[in-house]
Each structure stands twice: as C-alpha cells, then as structure tokens.
Design a protein around this motif. Structure first.
Motif, PDB file in Angstrom:
ATOM      1  N   LEU A  13       6.603   4.343   6.613  1.00  0.00           N
ATOM      2  CA  LEU A  13       6.448   5.396   7.616  1.00  0.00           C
ATOM      3  C   LEU A  13       7.296   6.627   7.337  1.00  0.00           C
ATOM      4  O   LEU A  13       7.122   7.653   7.982  1.00  0.00           O
ATOM      5  N   GLU A  82      -1.556  -7.051   5.962  1.00  0.00           N
ATOM      6  CA  GLU A  82      -1.393  -6.618   7.352  1.00  0.00           C
ATOM      7  C   GLU A  82      -2.349  -7.371   8.278  1.00  0.00           C
ATOM      8  O   GLU A  82      -1.980  -7.769   9.382  1.00  0.00           O
ATOM      9  N   GLY A 418      -5.900   1.171   2.473  1.00  0.00           N
ATOM     10  CA  GLY A 418      -4.674   1.938   2.612  1.00  0.00           C
ATOM     11  C   GLY A 418      -4.863   3.077   3.594  1.00  0.00           C
ATOM     12  O   GLY A 418      -5.356   2.885   4.688  1.00  0.00           O
ATOM     13  N   LYS A 419      -4.486   4.266   3.159  1.00  0.00           N
ATOM     14  CA  LYS A 419      -4.491   5.422   4.039  1.00  0.00           C
ATOM     15  C   LYS A 419      -5.861   5.720   4.626  1.00  0.00           C
ATOM     16  O   LYS A 419      -5.985   6.378   5.646  1.00  0.00           O
TER      17      LYS A 419
ATOM     18  N   GLN B 270      -1.172   1.284   8.782  1.00  0.00           N
ATOM     19  CA  GLN B 270      -1.845   2.311   7.980  1.00  0.00           C
ATOM     20  C   GLN B 270      -2.347   3.450   8.856  1.00  0.00           C
ATOM     21  O   GLN B 270      -2.456   4.583   8.414  1.00  0.00           O
ATOM     22  N   ALA B 272      -0.799   4.532  11.532  1.00  0.00           N
ATOM     23  CA  ALA B 272       0.376   5.347  11.818  1.00  0.00           C
ATOM     24  C   ALA B 272       0.694   6.224  10.603  1.00  0.00           C
ATOM     25  O   ALA B 272       0.939   7.423  10.720  1.00  0.00           O
ATOM     26  N   ARG B 273       0.618   5.606   9.430  1.00  0.00           N
ATOM     27  CA  ARG B 273       0.932   6.323   8.202  1.00  0.00           C
ATOM     28  C   ARG B 273      -0.043   7.475   7.994  1.00  0.00           C
ATOM     29  O   ARG B 273       0.345   8.593   7.656  1.00  0.00           O
ATOM     30  N   GLN B 274      -1.330   7.154   8.223  1.00  0.00           N
ATOM     31  CA  GLN B 274      -2.396   8.136   8.066  1.00  0.00           C
ATOM     32  C   GLN B 274      -2.134   9.369   8.930  1.00  0.00           C
ATOM     33  O   GLN B 274      -2.476  10.478   8.569  1.00  0.00           O
TER      34      GLN B 274
END
Lengths: 534, 339
Positions: A13, A82, A418-419, B270, B272-274
């Motif tokens: 994060l 996750e 992922g993202k 992910q 939150a990261r995004q």
C-alpha cells in the motif's frame, strides 16, 4: 510471521519508492535474526519451496471452501493468495508462528506433507497472516519491491554503498547472517563474488524522443539487438564454466556444447542464440532448448546453440567494468583473437559486429533492415559508458524496429490480475478465415490509459453473450488494431498461427467487425520478422 | 379461503425498475415515473423527476437537498411501521439500517408478502435505526458484497486504526474518501464516539447532506470547511472528501495528505492499491456475506430475488440454504453498489 505480514501489507500500500524504502530500512534495522534475513530472501526471490505449488493451494482450498464460491471469488479478487486468505474459515485466536520456523519446516517438508502443514498454520493465522504465508510459499510477492530496492535499503541500513552489496550479493546465502553481521558493524565484509559468480548485468532503456534529441550518433557504438536471451559467460581458468541468465540463474547445463573447451579466466556478456553457421534461428527454436535442462543429442543437433558476445567484464583477474565501452570493446576483440580464435570454441562463440552509422538517418535505415538479419532492432551504447549493474540512465539504449499491425476482432475477455483485478483486461482476438469463421490468433493485454481500459471494460460487460468460468464470450463486434513483432506457426491455435508479443495499439470503435483482417493477411507475414535461417 | 397470487405474477423487473402492477407504481425507478416508491436517498435509487414520490421523511429531505424542485411533483412522507394502500396493494415501510431514512418496502397483495429491502446492513449505525427483519414469501435483496470474501470487521476497530495513524503522523492531513450520503456522517459519528472532539474538515460536496443529518437530529459535532482553512490547521487533521477527491488536484492543498478510504471494497488489497489508498478502512453501509445469508434465515423467505451486485454467488449460496433464488438483473445500478 506477524511482522512479516505487516511489512508486506505496508509495502503493497505504500504509495511511492521513498515510502517503501523507509519501511524496508526500518524492518532490516529492527526485525530479529534470522527472520529479517528470510524476509530479505522472500523479497529478492531467494526462496523456493519445491514442496508447494499453486495447484496444491487450490486443492487445499477445496477441502474447506465450496468450489463454486471459491471459483467466483477467485475470479473477482484475481490473486490466489488473497482469495484463499480471505475465504479460509476462521478457527479462533490467531497465534503467529515465527517466520523462520515456517521456512525451516517447509524447506524440509516432503511434497505430500506440505498441505497439512499449510492448513495447520492457516488455521492459526488471521487473514493478513494467511495472505503473507501464501505469498511467501508461492514466491512472487508482487509488493512493488525490486531486488535493487531491497539492496538499496540494506545499504542505507548499513551505511555502505549499494554497489558494495551488489559485489558480494551472489556469494551470499539466506538468511544472510554474515551480511547482516557486517551491516550491523558486528563482523567483516563478506568476500566478493568469486571468478564464477554472477555479476549484475547492465541493462538498456528503450529509446524515446527525448533521448534521441539528446544523443548524437557519433557518441554511441551501434549493434544489432539480437532476439535471443541475455547471458553472462564466466570461466575460472581451470576449465570450469558458468552461463548465467538475466536473474543470475545458471543455465550452462542445458547448453553443453558452449561451456566446454574454454581455458582462460574471463567474464563476458552476450546473447545466447540457436542456429547453424552463426545464423540466428527463430526464437521459438531457442525456446525448445530453454525448456530442456538436459537436452538430447538429437535436439542439440537440430538446434545447436551459439554465443554472440558484446562486452567483457573481467579479463583474467582484471576488472574492466570501470573502463569506457570503447576500451572494453577493444579488449574484447583482443581477448577473442587470442583465446577463442583457432580453439574448439571458435565455432560456437563469435562477436556481435559493430555497425557503422554517423547520422540518425543511417540508424533508421539499419533499424528498418534489422528483420533481414534476424534482429529486433538496434542497441546504442555510449562509447564512454562504464559497465554498471542495473539500468543506469543515459548509457545504453535499445531501439526496436516498428511492429507489424493487423485489425482483429475481440472474442473473449477475462479479468486482469493484480492491479487490474476489477477490470476485463486480458483479451483473445481472432481474424476471419476464408469460410467466414472467426478463429483466435492470440491474446493481448491492454496497454493504454486507464480511461480507455474502463471504457473497454464497460463494453465487455455490456456485450457479453456467454460465460465459461472466468471467461466472457463477447459479441463479435469490436475491432482492435494489434501491434506485434512477428507471426509464427503454432499448433496451439486453431488458426495455426501465433502472434509474437501482441498488444493492443488502438481500439477501432469505428470499424465494423466484417472489415477486420483475414487469416491470409497474417499468413503472408509468417517469418517476415527474420531472414530464412536455413 | 382466497387463492394466493404468486408474486411473480404481480411484481416484475422492467427496464424502468421494479414494477408493482396491481398498484401501478415503480420501486426506485431509473427513469421518471408517474408514481414512485423510493427505498432510500442514494442517487442510483432516488432519481429526480417523478410525478409522485412515497418515501420516509428522511429520504424526502435528502431528495429535496439534492434535487430541489426536481425531487418530484408531490412528495408523500411515511413513517417506519406505517402502511398505505396503493391500488390493490398494501405498502408498508420498515427500517433498513443503511442510511438516514432508508427503508424496506413491504408489499402485500393477493395473500402473499414481498419485501423489497433496497440496500441494507445488519450492524449498528449511530445515524439510523437498525434493520428490522420482516417475514415474507419473497425477499428481494441487494448483493453488493455478495461474495464470501467480504466479511466486514468491527467498525470501531477500523476507526481506531485511523486514529492510530493520525497519532503517528501528526504532520500529515488524513484525507478520508467517503460517500457523501451515509458513510460520511457515520464515520463522523464513529469518530465522535471514539473521543475525537476536534473539528473535522469536510469537502464542500459533503456539507449539505451533513446539514440534513443535523436537522434530523444526528449530532455531528464541530465541522469546518476545507476551503479557506490554513495549511497549519490541516496538519494532523481528519479531512473527509468524496472518494474521487483522493486522486484529484483538490487534495494538493493539504499538507502531505495520507490517502484513506472507508469502504467495504477495501477488504480487497488490490482494490485499495489500485485506488492509491495508503490506509484502507473496511467500513461499509451494506450487508457483508454472513449478514446477507443470516438475513435470509431471519426473514425465513422460501424465495430470494437478487438485484444488484455479485448475484451469482449469492444465488448459489441461497440455494445451498434450500431457498429458491434467482437474479433479477435490474439495470441502472452500479456494479460497485454506488455508496
């Protein structure tokens, strides 16, 4: 385990490099031994648990979680560790086993015992702990920390230069007791990497317009950019030879024809290729060799390998890396003439030629002609550049030739990982066959702006006509212009063709699907990315 | 003895929304309707331009604040526990526990009973009365967090994490992304309950709805506008803003802003990261997975209709409970559930 989980959670994060660096330095400074060493190993891909495979984790999940709910959740979350961490049924109070206990136990575990061990730990961890555990055992943490950043944090913690860490790195073993002893001021500097050790490779930046404006062709050495794999050759002078791939993995065993017969101590940098008479064959041929750790004699005869060198790091005991490129190149040529020419290695090692160019027009002409040579484009290396591990700015550039293009129709979509786990961003495209059937030619990811990705994602959701598990079948209406580096024959696709490095260049919202390209057009491009190797 | 009318013969999804035929009205219509019954004030449920609107006083106050005269031709307020007759249907209202004014619509017709729950949650919320289960033949549920990965933690613990970070980073402004209606006021109340008495800074887009809550008797304590505040006042402060402001140029006025988001989606790292969130707080106004399944048992409905969100998993799980379940696939709702 709790500290390791907190570190990973904070790293994933942390918004910027500086924040990640602070977290790492703090961890190396305050986490106990040997856990900080195991954390370092995990962050630098230095851990491998052959007893645990992702499939085993999926099987383990199936023992506790309804399979339909698991599949839908995995599709949504996009990350196996996750998903399992969130779904694993809680059993009570969390008791974190120390990281080193988990690493030690798992390293000694037999494959059949690993699932029960994992299940036992997961029952006693909270969801953050389970996530960190699964990330640890499957490797590939993907928390946005490169090995280089981890080493930079080590250097900051110990008050030493990061290059000093790089010099000793490949002689070190997890959990890095000697390294931390030295950085803490409690012990001597560990010995530098020996003659056969891997030295960090120097990498190139992709040439952009700003680089072009700042760079004079007279200041650079020009070489072809070969389409093989980058390797480092190391010989210790007693007949022992190593071939290291990009990350430092030793792959010499798979290429016995190259690593025999070199007598003198040297570390050199070059490209591993296959082909006869020093003519590079398609990358797919090299891939066949890379897939085999112990190649058969028939495979070696069919796809013999050769080494094309372009730099020298050590000549005998002498470290040449601080010298300018032009000087190293001269040393490489001398070494080759004295130590390789006329020896049995002569037929398997050559030098990458230097090309003549004094203007950008010359360079552009060379680059356009690179396909005929079997190259991907050009390498431009500043004549005054020292050999510096990593990707230093302003030294080496790669200038790949323009890709080929085709208009293809979107057929299937899957969520990214992922993202991009909430977006449909992995796509399968097809072209029309003569009989009017649309057949897949390859998968491409989206390489454009977030706004366009969001629009494409909306289109996919609105135009889905069917679903197979995580894969959406969409109406055959949307055309995208694909860019790719070549077309190869493939038995894996129904079309019989596969695109090399396909990516989406443009979304053609305007173009009717019927006007997308036909398979014959791609057929015409097969092998056009290189000269006939025979 | 009367024949029971099967609910699907008199209530059905249409492109305009859920239509109740014997009363000739829509619930939460997505396009202006002659007669609308509205569950709550979020913009994907309460839209402007209906000729007549039936909703709780709280919901109507929110609609007036947002839409002014366009809130509707005639606005009829109704209290929790009350019901009215529309055509051949009895229409009752019960608390949904989602946001101020949020209600479940209880429909009775032809001997059967259907509850349209709108959005709801089951845990305590200091800004609105709790969800009251109504037994029924058909329960129409949302599915915003309809996957077993969504389990919301205790909200007080999440607020404690926020205050811990504020304490550790006194030089930074904590910028908390919250939906303007509901989440904003709930987070403020939770902060007050945790002992945070200092002024809380709010983005201009949140101020009006905070005033609506205050008028409805939800005390929020001292609030200050960000506009006009000095940077030194904002260091160490908690600033609430719409989620979009996190990545916006607006946040540049804050000293070293630390991006926080309060949302059920923050359960997925992910996500939150995004969104560039540094401190994700899992605080949601929607039921999480155990609450959704627990509610089906509480209302004891043999049949579940699933509206918006992650329908597939919820339909599957309701089936495992022995209930008939199907997805209605209403259009016009955000997949991300909006607020």
């Amino acid at each position: 385990m709790k500290r390791f989980a907190q570190l990973l959670d904070a790293l994933i994060l942390a918004p910027a490099r500086g924040a990640k660096l602070r977290l790492l330095v703090d961890h190396f400074r305050s986490a106990p031994d040997p856990d900080r060493g195991w954390a370092l190993a995990a962050l630098t891909d230095g851990l491998d648990f052959p007893a645990v495979k992702p499939a085993a984790i999926r099987d383990l999940a199936a023992t506790r979680i309804d399979p339909v709910l698991f599949a839908l959740s995995y599709d949504y979350v996009g990350d196996l560790a996750e998903t399992v961490a969130l779904l694993w049924p809680p059993t009570g109070i969390a008791v974190h086993a120390p990281l080193h206990e988990i690493v030690d136990t798992l390293a000694r575990a037999r494959r059949q015992d690993a699932p029960a061990l994992l299940a036992g730990w997961m029952d006693r961890l909270d969801s953050d702990g389970r996530w960190a555990l699964l990330k640890l055992v499957t490797g590939g943490l993907r928390v946005g920390v490169s090995a280089r950043l981890a080493k930079t944090a080590l250097a900051e913690h110990g008050g030493v230069d990061v290059s000093a860490i790089e010099e000793i790195w490949h002689g070190l073993e997890p959990p890095y007791a000697a390294l931390f002893g030295w950085l803490d001021g409690q012990g001597p500097m560990p010995p530098k990497t020996g003659a056969l050790g891997f030295r960090p490779m120097m990498l190139a930046h992709a040439l952009d317009d700003a680089d072009r404006a700042a760079l004079s062709p007279r200041d650079v050495a020009v070489e072809w950019k070969w389409d093989g794999i980058r390797v480092q050759l190391a010989c210790d002078g007693t007949g022992a030879v190593r071939l290291h791939a990009r990350g430092g993995d030793e792959i010499g065993g798979a290429f016995p024809e190259i690593v025999t017969g070199l007598e003198h101590r040297v570390v050199a940098d070059g490209e591993l290729l296959v082909g006869t008479g020093f003519r590079p064959a398609p990358f797919a041929d090299l891939q066949q060799r890379l897939n085999r750790k112990a190649p058969s004699r028939a495979l070696i005869a069919r796809h013999p390998a050769f080494l094309r060198l372009y730099d020298i790091l050590f000549d005998g005991e002498e470290d040449l890396r601080a010298l300018p490129f032009a000087t190293r190149r001269a040393r490489l040529e001398t070494w080759f003439a004295q130590r390789v020419a006329g020896t049995p290695a002569d037929g398997r090692i050559d030098l990458s030629p230097r090309l003549d160019a004094t203007t950008w027009e010359d360079l552009a002409r060379l680059r356009d002609g690179s396909a005929a040579i079997g190259a991907e484009g050009l390498m431009l290396k500043r004549l005054d550049s020292a050999y510096v591990g990593g990707r230093p700015k302003g030294s080496w550039y790669k200038w790949k030739r323009d890709p080929m293009h085709a208009d293809a129709v979107l057929m299937y979509a899957q969520r990214g990982h992922g993202k991009r786990s909430s977006f449909y961003s992995d796509f399968t495209f097809g072209c029309w066959r003569e009989d009017g059937e649309l057949v897949p030619v390859g998968k491409a990811y989206f390489g454009f702006t977030d706004a366009e990705l969001a629009r494409l994602d909306r289109w996919v959701r609105a135009n889905a006509v069917d679903r197979f598990g995580p894969v959406l079948v969409v109406a055959r209406e949307l055309v995208c212009e694909l860019a790719f580096d070549g077309v190869q024959r493939s038995s894996r696709h129904k079309s019989g063709l596969a695109l090399r490095f396909p990516r989406i260049a443009r979304i053609r919202w305007d173009k009717p699907a019927a006007e997308a390209d036909r398979i014959d057009a791609l057929e015409g491009l097969v092998g056009r990315d290189r000269a006939d190797p025979r | 003895m009367t024949m029971r009318m099967r609910p699907e013969t008199w209530i059905r999804p249409t492109p305009q929304g859920l239509y109740v035929e014997p009363g000739d009205f829509f619930i939460d219509p997505v396009r202006p309707a002659a007669r609308a019954v509205v569950t709550h004030g979020h913009a994907d449920h309460a839209r402007p331009g209906n000729e007549s609107v039936l909703a709780t006083a709280g919901t109507l106050a929110i609609m007036r604040a947002r839409y002014g005269a366009a809130a509707g031709g005639t606005l009829q307020a109704i209290g929790y526990g009350q019901s009215v007759r529309i055509g051949d249907v009895t229409v009752g209202f019960a608390p949904a526990g989602h946001v101020l004014g949020s209600a479940q619509i209880v429909l009775e017709h032809g001997g059967s009973r259907v509850v349209v729950s709108g959005d709801y949650k089951r845990r305590r919320d200091p800004t609105c009365p709790p969800f009251e289960p109504q037994s029924c033949d058909v329960f129409v549920t949302e599915a915003t967090f309809g996957l077993p990965v969504f389990v919301h933690p205790v909200d007080a613990d999440e607020i404690a994490r926020l205050l811990g970070s504020v304490h550790r980073n006194p030089e930074r402004a904590h910028l908390v992304g919250v939906y303007a209606l509901g989440k904003c006021q709930r987070v403020i109340r939770l902060l007050r309950e945790a002992g945070w008495d200092a002024p809380i800074f709010v983005h201009g887009a949140l101020a009006e709805l905070c005033a609506v809550y205050e008028q409805a008797g939800v005390a929020l304590g001292p609030l200050r506008a960000v506009a006009g505040a000095e940077p030194r006042d904002l260091a160490g402060a908690i600033v609430l803003a719409p989620p979009s402001a996190l990545a916006d140029r607006w946040s540049r006025r804050l000293p070293e802003p630390l991006a926080v988001a309060a949302s059920g989606w923050m359960r997925i790292r992910q996500r939150a990261r995004q969104r560039g969130v540094e401190l994700p707080l899992v605080i949601s106004d929607h039921a999480d997975w155990p609450e959704l399944l627990g509610t089906f048992a509480d209302v004891d409905a043999p049949e579940i209709w699933v509206t918006h969100g992650q329908e597939d998993a919820l339909v599957h799980a309701a089936g495992l409970q022995g209930r008939r379940a199907r997805a209605l696939r209403l259009i016009g709702r955000d997949e991300d559930g909006g607020p």
